[in-house]
Design a protein around this motif. Structure first.
Motif: not given
Ligand SMILES: O=C(c1ccc(-c2ccc(Br)cc2)o1)N(Cc1ccccn1)c1ccc(N2CCNCC2)cc1
Length: 294
Positions: A269-291
């Motif tokens: 299983r991922l560790r918290i460091q893997d999750v927090i550095s994941n692109k989807w989380i780290a650059q949450y401002n770039d995540v598409p605003q898909t409703p």
């Protein structure tokens, strides 16, 4: 082994000298109930958690006090040790989280959920709290939307983790500093049983992310009961999916991240460091605003 942390000492003066306690019950924690209280001088409202003094309550307060400075963990303002109706109690004064639970915000969205970017921002805040705990060898062990509260009901409210009733220190009792066993004979589980406490937080994090993305959980019993044999089997074997229409437009990055957290093998299983550095989380401002509405 008593940790040598500079443990803060609770006040032993009567809490009622400093705070007026109302009987407005704000919530029920694992170890005690939470009521509203008002500081007599500043008239500021706070949340008061009443714990019967015992080893479990002392551990909860000690661990919560140690991490209370984190921006995404509910702050402890004061702790009193008073005798109330002949019983020794720990009275924990915390900041009042007037924005309510993440659970409520998800339910208020009814059958829809958040936009993918809103979900990524919520995940970013929860990950910051878990990262703060895990980097200090503390596992929360009861991560769920009910334990995630908002400071205010404003859009810029901060999401914070609370209720350390199940929290546990995860330091290994076998470190290079304390080689208390002859290494030849030490069993594997002695070397590091604690890592599974941290990884169960990551599993819960995966379930929370799944729910904020679609509005329902990955594992549930088909008759709305709390738990069922079928549901237990589906959890143990990691049997869940991303059903249409709710998941049709969700990014692959988000689904892959959930898969990494809902891995049935805790060592994989991922560790918290893997999750927090994941692109989807780290650059949450770039995540598409898909409703993410259904
Ligand atoms: O338990 C839940 C449930 C729905 C929403 C939540 C939920 C849980 C925690 C949070 Br925080 C926020 C929401 O839990 N069930 C199981 C169940 C089955 C039968 C009767 C009652 N309940 C559920 C209901 C419907 C769906 N579907 C809706 C349509 N698309 C496919 C999925 C999925 C799960």
């Amino acid at each position: 082994m008593l940790s040598l942390q500079n443990q803060r000492q609770p006040k032993t003066t009567p809490l009622v000298d400093d705070y007026e306690v109302s009987d407005t019950v704000l919530g029920l924690g694992i170890n005690g109930k939470v009521v509203q209280c008002t500081h007599r001088l500043s008239k500021q409202n706070y949340a008061l958690k009443v714990l019967l003094e015992n080893e479990k309550a002392r551990r909860e307060v000690d661990l919560h006090w140690r991490v209370s400075e984190c921006r995404h963990i509910v702050n402890i303002i004061d702790v009193y040790e008073n005798t109330y109706r002949g019983r020794k109690c720990l009275l924990v004064v915390m900041e009042c989280m007037e924005g309510g639970e993440l659970f409520q915000r998800i339910q208020d969205k009814a059958d829809s959920a958040f936009t993918e970017r809103e979900a990524a921002q919520i995940m970013h805040e929860i990950c910051a709290a878990i990262d703060y705990l895990h980097s200090r060898d503390i596992a929360h062990r009861d991560l769920k939307p009910e334990n995630l509260l908002y400071t205010t009901s404003q859009p810029n409210a901060i999401l914070k983790l609370t209720d350390f009733g199940f929290a546990k220190e995860t330091f290994s009792n076998y470190t290079l500093q304390t080689p208390c066993y002859t290494p030849y004979y030490v069993a594997p589980e002695v070397l590091g049983p604690e890592k599974y406490d941290k990884s169960c937080d990551i599993w819960s994090l995966g379930v929370v992310m799944y729910i904020i993305m679609c509005g329902f959980p990955p594992f549930y019993s088909n008759h709305g009961m709390a738990i069922s044999p079928g549901m237990k089997k589906r959890i143990r074997t990691g049997q869940y999916d991303f059903p249409d229409p709710e998941w049709t437009n969700v990014s692959k990055a988000a689904k892959d991240l959930i898969k990494g957290m809902l891995n049935v093998d805790p060592s994989e299983r991922l560790r918290i460091q893997d999750v927090i550095s994941n692109k989807w989380i780290a650059q949450y401002n770039d995540v598409p605003q898909t409703p993410l509405c259904t």
